[in-house]
Structures are given as structure tokens and as C-alpha cells.
Design a protein around this motif. Structure first.
Motif, mmCIF file in Angstrom:
data_model
loop_
_atom_site.group_PDB
_atom_site.id
_atom_site.type_symbol
_atom_site.label_atom_id
_atom_site.label_comp_id
_atom_site.label_asym_id
_atom_site.label_seq_id
_atom_site.Cartn_x
_atom_site.Cartn_y
_atom_site.Cartn_z
ATOM 1 N N GLY A 91 103.601 108.632 64.286
ATOM 2 C CA GLY A 91 103.792 107.181 64.157
ATOM 3 C C GLY A 91 103.188 106.643 62.870
ATOM 4 O O GLY A 91 102.546 107.378 62.114
ATOM 5 N N ASP A 92 103.425 105.328 62.625
ATOM 6 C CA ASP A 92 102.856 104.659 61.431
ATOM 7 C C ASP A 92 101.396 104.341 61.704
ATOM 8 O O ASP A 92 101.064 103.834 62.762
ATOM 9 N N VAL A 93 100.561 104.598 60.692
ATOM 10 C CA VAL A 93 99.136 104.301 60.847
ATOM 11 C C VAL A 93 98.770 103.167 59.909
ATOM 12 O O VAL A 93 99.216 103.126 58.765
ATOM 13 N N SER A 94 97.955 102.249 60.388
ATOM 14 C CA SER A 94 97.412 101.225 59.491
ATOM 15 C C SER A 94 95.918 101.147 59.747
ATOM 16 O O SER A 94 95.474 101.170 60.885
ATOM 17 N N ILE A 95 95.148 101.108 58.674
ATOM 18 C CA ILE A 95 93.691 101.084 58.823
ATOM 19 C C ILE A 95 93.143 99.764 58.324
ATOM 20 O O ILE A 95 93.619 99.234 57.310
ATOM 21 N N ILE A 96 92.197 99.232 59.022
ATOM 22 C CA ILE A 96 91.452 98.092 58.478
ATOM 23 C C ILE A 96 89.982 98.471 58.481
ATOM 24 O O ILE A 96 89.425 98.834 59.494
ATOM 25 N N ALA A 97 89.440 98.460 57.289
ATOM 26 C CA ALA A 97 88.023 98.757 57.122
ATOM 27 C C ALA A 97 87.550 97.826 56.020
ATOM 28 O O ALA A 97 88.379 97.289 55.268
ATOM 29 N N ALA A 98 86.253 97.609 55.947
ATOM 30 C CA ALA A 98 85.763 96.756 54.869
ATOM 31 C C ALA A 98 86.272 97.356 53.563
ATOM 32 O O ALA A 98 86.034 98.535 53.293
ATOM 33 N N ASN A 99 87.017 96.573 52.795
ATOM 34 C CA ASN A 99 87.565 96.994 51.484
ATOM 35 C C ASN A 99 88.731 97.975 51.541
ATOM 36 O O ASN A 99 89.235 98.352 50.502
ATOM 37 N N ALA A 100 89.139 98.436 52.727
ATOM 38 C CA ALA A 100 90.153 99.509 52.752
ATOM 39 C C ALA A 100 91.445 99.100 52.068
ATOM 40 O O ALA A 100 92.085 98.127 52.471
ATOM 41 N N GLY A 101 91.778 99.827 51.035
ATOM 42 C CA GLY A 101 93.057 99.664 50.371
ATOM 43 C C GLY A 101 93.271 98.333 49.660
ATOM 44 O O GLY A 101 94.375 98.013 49.264
ATOM 45 N N MET A 102 92.237 97.514 49.494
ATOM 46 C CA MET A 102 92.409 96.218 48.816
ATOM 47 C C MET A 102 92.282 96.394 47.301
ATOM 48 O O MET A 102 91.387 97.102 46.840
ATOM 49 N N GLN A 103 93.167 95.723 46.591
ATOM 50 C CA GLN A 103 93.068 95.723 45.129
ATOM 51 C C GLN A 103 92.220 94.523 44.741
ATOM 52 O O GLN A 103 92.665 93.371 44.875
ATOM 53 N N LYS A 104 91.021 94.783 44.255
ATOM 54 C CA LYS A 104 90.044 93.701 44.050
ATOM 55 C C LYS A 104 90.487 92.660 43.031
ATOM 56 O O LYS A 104 90.140 91.492 43.131
ATOM 57 N N ASN A 105 91.284 93.092 42.029
ATOM 58 C CA ASN A 105 91.671 92.136 40.985
ATOM 59 C C ASN A 105 92.904 91.301 41.370
ATOM 60 O O ASN A 105 93.220 90.338 40.689
ATOM 61 N N LEU A 106 93.565 91.709 42.436
ATOM 62 C CA LEU A 106 94.738 90.932 42.873
ATOM 63 C C LEU A 106 94.288 89.852 43.854
ATOM 64 O O LEU A 106 93.238 89.972 44.491
ATOM 65 N N SER A 107 95.117 88.828 43.981
ATOM 66 C CA SER A 107 94.788 87.745 44.929
ATOM 67 C C SER A 107 95.079 88.225 46.356
ATOM 68 O O SER A 107 95.734 89.265 46.554
ATOM 69 N N GLY A 108 94.637 87.424 47.336
ATOM 70 C CA GLY A 108 94.908 87.765 48.732
ATOM 71 C C GLY A 108 96.410 87.861 48.970
ATOM 72 O O GLY A 108 96.903 88.806 49.588
ATOM 73 N N ARG A 109 97.155 86.879 48.424
ATOM 74 C CA ARG A 109 98.612 86.854 48.609
ATOM 75 C C ARG A 109 99.259 88.124 48.029
ATOM 76 O O ARG A 109 100.126 88.734 48.642
ATOM 77 N N GLU A 110 98.784 88.505 46.820
ATOM 78 C CA GLU A 110 99.362 89.705 46.177
ATOM 79 C C GLU A 110 99.025 90.971 46.978
ATOM 80 O O GLU A 110 99.841 91.888 47.089
ATOM 81 N N ASN A 111 97.819 90.998 47.563
ATOM 82 C CA ASN A 111 97.451 92.142 48.388
ATOM 83 C C ASN A 111 98.317 92.233 49.638
ATOM 84 O O ASN A 111 98.674 93.324 50.066
#
Ligand SMILES: Nc1ncnc2c1ncn2[C@@H]1O[C@H](COP(=O)(O)OP(=O)(O)OP(=O)(O)O)[C@@H](O)[C@H]1O
Length: 537
Positions: A91-111
Motif C-alpha cells: 500500500g501507499d505509505v505516508s509519514i509525518i514526523a517533525a520536519n519529515a520531507g519538508m522543504q524548509k525554503n518553500l512556503s507551506g502552500r508550496e510544500n
């Protein structure tokens, strides 16, 4: 037997990290190139981890700091690879962790867009869901600010909102909810309950035993990289709490001793240990099963290490670049350097490039020309320049001849015959034949090397130089007579007078008047053509 479908299956998982004691760049470079350094220390963050999670289960992962919980969730979400063992994900996996996979220089919307695209959503689907995701995140105007400006709670809100709207089959929540405020956590919990009721699989990493108890069907207790226990929360949580209490009660010194001992075990571990553990437990395994397991233990190598094949390829490419660099600095061609590597290194590599040599010669010649020219009058300088130019080309020719004749050999080219070579080099066929006694010259083949007689070669160069000088001389004579012809007539320019013309050409006014009896020299006009006398006064 459990009829529910297996969603995650981990078998004999290990994860080894290389610890570098210093931030030394030399060590870093070695590590990247896959070369182990003496200072390098292995650390097994996971050791022989096996478990199964089925459809609709919510499984908690607990353990002290550094137990390996995040390492495990990162392997399952595919962010890092295991060192040995197998992970099966259905199946498809999605992870949420502090900072996981976030691009720090992009905005929330862009992320939001980036993560959704990575999950395979189309731009149209993302546009439709964008407002819901932003509303759920409660970030308001901050959604257009770069993520690097967010607090950890804001990042968790954004990550969680993205995840619930992606609607994955398997959700991994790694401590992300512990940083959010109560309202958001409650809202997120409700959402996760909805997921669980829909039969989705949840892996929850947390230090909060209340949440684990409230949500989880089963619990994995990791201790210093090993599965200490796996079972229902009502059994595992009391065991873990007992252990935690025991540990916390230890004097600081004892706590440190315990931690150091456990870490030492993690450093001393090896695949050999793993094999021993696996086969000791699985004494009843069939031969086929043992082979399968054995293969699984060897299969996955550390992904950040280069395989032997890659190392060989990288080394080969590096050597190739160095070789090409040396060839470009030498007087040889790539083919010559490969065909005769020894002579390339011993003879050609340390010689100046002919083109470079030629350049120096021409520059020197030009310098000579300038000095000589400034000492002579204009008309002579024209001729001299021609002569020097010819000498420059002789220098070029000589450099080229030297290039061809460097050493004592000549490489036969397509279309060459013995006669043509002799002719080109200013030699006789006999000269060449006597220099190459063993060679049958009835047929010469392209690529064949033949020796050229040294003395004859010098002679040839001399001949070439002499004939070039002769050519230059005759050119000079031709140039003078051309000048005489040009000087037979003169076209009057603005400001000229009969006196100034006579002066310029070294005649008297009378000589010019006598040459042009029909011309009235009281007025001469620009553009008017007048004849000049045949010889000077
Ligand atoms: N990239 C890495 N290089 C070296 N060691 C690492 C690396 N990542 C993790 N480790 C080590 O592996 C061990 C397990 O780390 P991990 O983050 O999985 O622990 P954890 O159980 O999630 O800890 P916490 O509860 O504090 O989040 C730790 O000792 C950590 O120092």
C-alpha cells in the motif's frame, strides 16, 4: 490463523551507521567514496528486527531515546534503506514526523503541492483539496511563509494536514502530535480514529503511553536496536513502565554504565551475529527456508556505500580523465598514448606541445620583425615584412616537420608511397631504404612507422628554408617593380600642390611638368591623375 492482509512485514532487519569520531573532511571524503577509515566505527541502530502488521491495525513503537524508533519508521516509509533483511509494504505509505520531507525554503502552500505531487496527485486534484488542507492546518496567513520560519508545532500541523488529505493506506506518525496544541491534537486524533475505522494501518511512534494505550492494538518495544517485546498494549506497557522505573531509579553513574554497555553491544554487532541468532532460533527451518533466509541476510547493502562494481567504474572514469588531461598537455594523440603507453610517459609527456612551441617561435619572430622594421624606411619595410612573413612560415613548416620527424620515425598515412614520402621530406628513396634495411618497401601500410635519416632530414629542412628564402626574394623583386608601376602615375589629393608632390616623390617640379606637358599646373584638383617621371633626380 489471522485472515487480515499483511500490510507491513519486516524480517531480520538491521541498520548499520558509520560513526565518524571527527568532522575531518578527509574522513568524510573517504566515507563518501566508500573507503573505510581506521577511525570509522560501526553502529547497529537496529538488530534483527522482525514483525508483521496487518490491515486495520494500529501498532505503537515505544522505547527509550535512541532505541531505534525513528530509524525503523524511516526504513518503512522508504526514506532510508536497511542494511540487511526484508521489508514488505502493501500500500501507499505516508509519514509525518517533525520536519519529515519538508522543504524548509518553500512556503507551506508550496510544500503541500510538492508532497501531493510526490504522492501521485494531479495539479487539478491538489487545487481542489488545497483550501481544505490549509483550513485543517489552521496556519492562516502563515501558509505562504517559508517553512523554515515555522515553529515545530506549526510544522506538525502542516505535515498532519497534508497526510490526512493524501488518504494513504499506511500512516506513520512519529512523535508529530506531541508538539501540537491540544485543540489540534484532539482534531488530529479524531481524524486518525476515522482512518483506523476505515481499516487503514497506522504505525504510531510515541513516548506517551496514554496515547499508545488509547489507540494501539499492539506495541513494539525497541531497546537499543532490538525488539525487546511485541504484543498487546495491556501486556507490553506495564513491562515497559516497570523497566523505565527501574532505569530512572538507577544512580546516574549506573545509568551511564548501562547505556555504555548497551551501546558497546551495538558497536560490536555484525552480520555474523545476526546469522547465528537467526539460525539458532530457527533450528527447525527446512534447507530451502535456510537458503532463503541466508540470501535475505546478505541482500541489502548500505545504500550510501558504493558497490565494488561502482568503485571500479568511478576509479576507471577518474583515471580516464587524468589520462586525457595528460594527453592534452603532451605532444601525443590519444591513440598514440594508448598504443605506446611507455613511450608516451617516457618521451612525449614531458615535451612541449608542438603548437605551443610554434606559438613561441612565431612570437619571437614577430619581436625580431618589429625591431628590424623600425630601423628601416617604409618601402623597404613592406618588402622586409614579406620576407619575414615567409621566414615565419618557414619556422612553422620547420616546427611541423619537426613534429612529424620528432624522434627518428614517420608514421605512414593513407595514400602515402615511398616516393611521396621521400619527396615530401626532401629525401631520396635510397636514403630512406638504407635507413630501414629490414623493411620491404614494395608495400607501405598506413600506421607503419619508418625511420628517417637524420642528416638527410636536416638537409631537407635546409633545402626547404633556402627555397622559401628564394621565393621571398623573388616576391620582394616583384613587389618593387609593382611599386615602380604604381609610382608612374599619381592621383592628386586634397591639399596637394605641384611642389609637395615633387617633394614627396623626390623629383623636381620641372621633371613633373616635363612629364605632363598638357597639364596646366597653376591649378591642380583633387582626383586629377598626373604622370610621374621614370627615374628620380
Ligand atoms: N545517520 C546516523 N548516523 C549515525 N547514527 C545514527 C544516525 N541516525 C540515527 N543514529 C543513531 O541510531 C540510534 C537510533 O536513533 P533513532 O533516532 O532511531 O532513535 P529513537 O528511538 O527514535 O530516539 P528518540 O526517542 O530520541 O527519537 C541512536 O543512537 C542514534 O544516535
Amino acid at each position: 490463523m489471522n485472515s487480515k492482509k499483511v500490510k507491513i512485514k519486516a524480517e531480520y532487519l538491521t541498520k548499520k551507521f558509520e560513526l565518524l569520531p571527527t568532522k575531518d573532511t578527509k574522513n568524510k571524503a573517504k566515507s563518501l567514496a566508500g573507503v573505510s577509515t581506521q577511525d570509522e566505527q560501526e553502529f547497529w541502530a537496529l538488530r534483527n528486527v522482525s514483525f508483521e502488521i496487518r490491515d486495520g491495525e494500529c501498532v505503537g513503537v515505544i522505547g527509550l531515546n535512541g532505541a531505534g524508533k525513528s530509524t525503523l519508521s524511516n526504513i518503512i516509509s522508504g526514506q532510508i534503506s536497511q542494511t540487511t533483511g526484508k521489508v514488505e509494504i502493501n500500500g501507499d505509505v505516508s509519514i509525518i514526523a517533525a520536519n519529515a520531507g519538508m522543504q524548509k525554503n518553500l512556503s507551506g502552500r508550496e510544500n503541500i503541492r510538492l508532497k501531493a505531487l510526490m504522492m501521485g496527485m494531479t495539479n487539478k486534484e491538489i487545487d481542489e483539496k488545497m483550501d481544505d488542507i490549509i483550513n485543517f492546518s489552521e496556519l492562516g496567513p502563515f501558509i505562504d511563509q517559508p517553512v523554515k520560519t515555522y515553529s515545530s508545532g506549526m510544522k506538525a500541523k502542516l505535515g498532519f494536514s497534508i497526510m490526512v488529505h493524501q488518504n494513504p493506506d499506511i500512516m506513520i506518525v512519529d512523535e508529530a502530535l506531541s508538539v501540537g496544541d491540544k485543540t489540534f491534537v484532539d482534531k488530529s486524533k479524531n481524524k486518525m480514529f476515522e482512518f483506523r475505522d476505515e481499516g487503514k494501518t497506522i504505525l504510531l511512534v510515541s513516548h506517551d503511553m496514554r496515547t499508545i494505550k488509547e489507540w494501539c492494538d499492539r506495541v513494539i518495544w525497541l531497546n537499543y536496536g532490538e525488539v525487546k517485546a511485541y504484543g498487546p498494549p495491556e501486556k507490553i506497557i506495564p513491562e515497559y513502565n516497570k523497566f523505565s522505573k527501574w532505569f530512572k531509579k538507577l544512580p546516574k553513574k549506573e545509568q551511564k554504565k548501562y547505556k555504555d554497555e548497551q551501546r558497546q553491544v551495538q558497536m560490536d554487532y555484525s552480520v555474523k551475529n545476526l546469522e547465528t541468532e537467526v539460525f539458532k532460533k530457527g533450528l527447525s527451518m527446512s534447507r530451502k527456508e535456510r537458503i532463503r533466509v541466508s540470501e535475505g541476510l546478505k541482500k541489502n547493502k548500505d545504500s550510501h556505500r558504493l558497490s565494488l562494481g561502482s568503485k571500479v567504474l568511478v576509479t576507471f572514469c577518474l583515471l580516464g580523465f587524468i589520462w586525457l588531461g595528460l594527453v592534452s598537455l603532451s605532444s601525443a594523440t590519444v591513440v598514440e598514448s594508448v598504443a605506446h603507453p611507455v613511450s608516451f610517459f617516457t618521451e612525449k609527456m614531458f615535451k612541449e606541445k608542438p603548437a605551443f612551441k610554434k606559438q613561441i617561435k612565431i612570437t619571437e619572430q614577430k619581436g625580431k620583425d618589429n625591431t628590424e622594421n623600425s630601423a628601416k624606411n617604409n618601402s623597404i619595410s613592406v618588402v622586409n615584412k614579406q620576407e619575414h612573413k615567409t621566414e615565419s612560415s618557414v619556422a612553422n613548416d620547420t616546427a611541423q616537420t619537426a613534429k612529424q620527424d620528432r624522434g627518428t620515425s614517420y608514421t605512414v598515412k593513407v595514400g602515402d608511397s615511398l616516393g611521396s614520402i621521400a619527396n615530401d621530406k626532401g629525401l631520396s628513396v635510397e636514403d630512406i631504404q638504407s635507413e630501414n634495411p629490414g623493411v620491404d618497401f614494395s608495400v607501405v601500410n598506413p600506421g607503419q612507422k619508418i625511420k628517417l635519416p637524420a642528416s638527410a632530414r636536416e638537409k631537407a629542412q635546409k633545402n626547404k628554408k633556402t627555397s622559401a628564402k628564394g621565393q621571398a626574394k623573388s616576391k620582394s623583386t616583384a613587389a618593387s617593380s609593382a611599386k615602380e608601376k604604381i609610382e608612374k602615375t599619381y592621383t592628386v589629393k586634397t591639399g596637394d600642390s605641384i611642389g609637395s608632390i615633387a617633394d614627396d616623390f623626390g623629383f623636381s617640379v620641372e621633371q613633373i611638368e616635363a612629364e605632363n606637358p598638357e597639364v596646366d599646373f597653376s591649378v591642380i584638383n583633387p582626383g586629377q591623375v598626373i604622370k610621374l617621371p621614370g627615374s628620380n633626380k
